[in-house]
Design a protein around this motif. Sequence first.
Motif, PDB file in Angstrom:
ATOM      1  N   LYS A  59       0.834  -1.197   0.000  1.00  0.00           N
ATOM      2  CA  LYS A  59       0.000   0.000   0.000  1.00  0.00           C
ATOM      3  C   LYS A  59       0.869   1.248   0.000  1.00  0.00           C
ATOM      4  O   LYS A  59       2.059   1.201   0.346  1.00  0.00           O
ATOM      5  CB  LYS A  59      -0.920   0.007   1.224  1.00  0.00           C
ATOM      6  CG  LYS A  59      -1.946  -1.108   1.218  1.00  0.00           C
ATOM      7  CD  LYS A  59      -2.873  -1.019   2.422  1.00  0.00           C
ATOM      8  CE  LYS A  59      -3.945  -2.099   2.366  1.00  0.00           C
ATOM      9  NZ  LYS A  59      -4.877  -2.025   3.519  1.00  0.00           N
ATOM     10  N   THR A  60       0.244   2.379  -0.380  1.00  0.00           N
ATOM     11  CA  THR A  60       0.955   3.651  -0.345  1.00  0.00           C
ATOM     12  C   THR A  60       0.224   4.656   0.539  1.00  0.00           C
ATOM     13  O   THR A  60      -0.996   4.610   0.680  1.00  0.00           O
ATOM     14  CB  THR A  60       1.134   4.257  -1.752  1.00  0.00           C
ATOM     15  OG1 THR A  60      -0.133   4.327  -2.408  1.00  0.00           O
ATOM     16  CG2 THR A  60       2.090   3.434  -2.586  1.00  0.00           C
ATOM     17  N   VAL A  61       1.009   5.542   1.109  1.00  0.00           N
ATOM     18  CA  VAL A  61       0.518   6.569   2.029  1.00  0.00           C
ATOM     19  C   VAL A  61       0.911   7.933   1.484  1.00  0.00           C
ATOM     20  O   VAL A  61       2.081   8.158   1.151  1.00  0.00           O
ATOM     21  CB  VAL A  61       1.127   6.383   3.437  1.00  0.00           C
ATOM     22  CG1 VAL A  61       0.604   7.451   4.395  1.00  0.00           C
ATOM     23  CG2 VAL A  61       0.843   4.983   3.971  1.00  0.00           C
ATOM     24  N   GLY A  62      -0.045   8.841   1.385  1.00  0.00           N
ATOM     25  CA  GLY A  62       0.241  10.203   0.963  1.00  0.00           C
ATOM     26  C   GLY A  62       0.408  11.107   2.162  1.00  0.00           C
ATOM     27  O   GLY A  62      -0.431  11.106   3.065  1.00  0.00           O
ATOM     28  N   VAL A  63       1.489  11.854   2.200  1.00  0.00           N
ATOM     29  CA  VAL A  63       1.793  12.728   3.326  1.00  0.00           C
ATOM     30  C   VAL A  63       1.465  14.174   2.948  1.00  0.00           C
ATOM     31  O   VAL A  63       1.974  14.697   1.948  1.00  0.00           O
ATOM     32  CB  VAL A  63       3.274  12.614   3.740  1.00  0.00           C
ATOM     33  CG1 VAL A  63       3.576  13.535   4.918  1.00  0.00           C
ATOM     34  CG2 VAL A  63       3.611  11.159   4.085  1.00  0.00           C
ATOM     35  N   PHE A  64       0.616  14.800   3.767  1.00  0.00           N
ATOM     36  CA  PHE A  64       0.136  16.155   3.496  1.00  0.00           C
ATOM     37  C   PHE A  64       0.347  17.041   4.720  1.00  0.00           C
ATOM     38  O   PHE A  64       0.299  16.573   5.862  1.00  0.00           O
ATOM     39  CB  PHE A  64      -1.358  16.135   3.160  1.00  0.00           C
ATOM     40  CG  PHE A  64      -1.712  15.319   1.948  1.00  0.00           C
ATOM     41  CD1 PHE A  64      -1.755  15.899   0.691  1.00  0.00           C
ATOM     42  CD2 PHE A  64      -2.005  13.967   2.074  1.00  0.00           C
ATOM     43  CE1 PHE A  64      -2.085  15.147  -0.432  1.00  0.00           C
ATOM     44  CE2 PHE A  64      -2.340  13.208   0.962  1.00  0.00           C
ATOM     45  CZ  PHE A  64      -2.381  13.795  -0.290  1.00  0.00           C
ATOM     46  N   VAL A  65       0.539  18.334   4.471  1.00  0.00           N
ATOM     47  CA  VAL A  65       0.673  19.315   5.549  1.00  0.00           C
ATOM     48  C   VAL A  65      -0.293  20.462   5.302  1.00  0.00           C
ATOM     49  O   VAL A  65      -0.139  21.230   4.344  1.00  0.00           O
ATOM     50  CB  VAL A  65       2.115  19.862   5.651  1.00  0.00           C
ATOM     51  CG1 VAL A  65       2.189  20.967   6.707  1.00  0.00           C
ATOM     52  CG2 VAL A  65       3.088  18.736   6.003  1.00  0.00           C
ATOM     53  N   ASN A  66      -1.336  20.545   6.122  1.00  0.00           N
ATOM     54  CA  ASN A  66      -2.310  21.644   6.054  1.00  0.00           C
ATOM     55  C   ASN A  66      -2.849  21.850   4.634  1.00  0.00           C
ATOM     56  O   ASN A  66      -3.033  22.979   4.181  1.00  0.00           O
ATOM     57  CB  ASN A  66      -1.685  22.945   6.585  1.00  0.00           C
ATOM     58  CG  ASN A  66      -1.273  22.831   8.037  1.00  0.00           C
ATOM     59  OD1 ASN A  66      -1.925  22.147   8.825  1.00  0.00           O
ATOM     60  ND2 ASN A  66      -0.189  23.501   8.408  1.00  0.00           N
ATOM     61  N   GLU A  67      -3.128  20.756   3.963  1.00  0.00           N
ATOM     62  CA  GLU A  67      -3.675  20.796   2.611  1.00  0.00           C
ATOM     63  C   GLU A  67      -5.195  20.894   2.687  1.00  0.00           C
ATOM     64  O   GLU A  67      -5.810  20.479   3.657  1.00  0.00           O
ATOM     65  CB  GLU A  67      -3.270  19.525   1.859  1.00  0.00           C
ATOM     66  CG  GLU A  67      -3.603  19.517   0.387  1.00  0.00           C
ATOM     67  CD  GLU A  67      -2.953  20.653  -0.359  1.00  0.00           C
ATOM     68  OE1 GLU A  67      -3.659  21.656  -0.597  1.00  0.00           O
ATOM     69  OE2 GLU A  67      -1.762  20.553  -0.689  1.00  0.00           O
ATOM     70  N   SER A  68      -5.811  21.460   1.668  1.00  0.00           N
ATOM     71  CA  SER A  68      -7.267  21.551   1.654  1.00  0.00           C
ATOM     72  C   SER A  68      -7.869  20.160   1.443  1.00  0.00           C
ATOM     73  O   SER A  68      -7.265  19.290   0.804  1.00  0.00           O
ATOM     74  CB  SER A  68      -7.742  22.498   0.552  1.00  0.00           C
ATOM     75  OG  SER A  68      -7.548  21.908  -0.718  1.00  0.00           O
TER      76      SER A  68
END
Length: 217
Positions: A59-68
Amino acid sequence: MEGKVIKLKVCGIRSIEEIEELKSLDIDYFGCIFAKSPRQVSVELAREITEIAHKAGKKTVGVFVNESVENILEIVAKTGIDCVQLHGSETPEYCLELSKKFDKMNSDRKINIWKVFLVNDEFPNIEDYLGYIEYPLFDAKGENRGGNGITFDWNILKDLKGQKFILAGGLSKENIANALEYSPTILDVNSRVEVEDRKNKGLVEEIINLIGGDIFE
């Protein structure tokens, strides 16, 4: 550790060469960083990485920072990532909204949410989030949002009282045995398994061997 199942995530995959080299190893998740970072990847590259990972049963994980929320939904749809890791100051209300939107997506797979808590020497307040996320992720508070290669005082994890969690921050072959004493659900490695700005298969294999292949699902 008998009877326990520890999963492994390798975060910050930034090239097809890296995922091709690592896809056959006992790794459960590969992380793609969409936030500003030296390891940031494009949506197109993340889609290719995800396709390769899925074909290998990973599986893959997307890393986001304060994204809409809207941008995250769009990226999830375009890439096929399986989990969203929120590494900013996202509120419980934000996590609730995102969770509801994922539930409404026309998809045959569940998109899980992981919320990162940056830790120094005090245990963070996670209670308000637990109804909306799959796991809390504890990372060391440092100069950057992640990938600092430093640890925090793991003794504060004793306050978790059975809560499943992900452990990140400075994990390497030197401290994996110690990390396992706190019974994390997932170990998240990144900068300490890199050589010259790319993931090193040998260093990742050392981590896997220390964990013990027989405790992987």
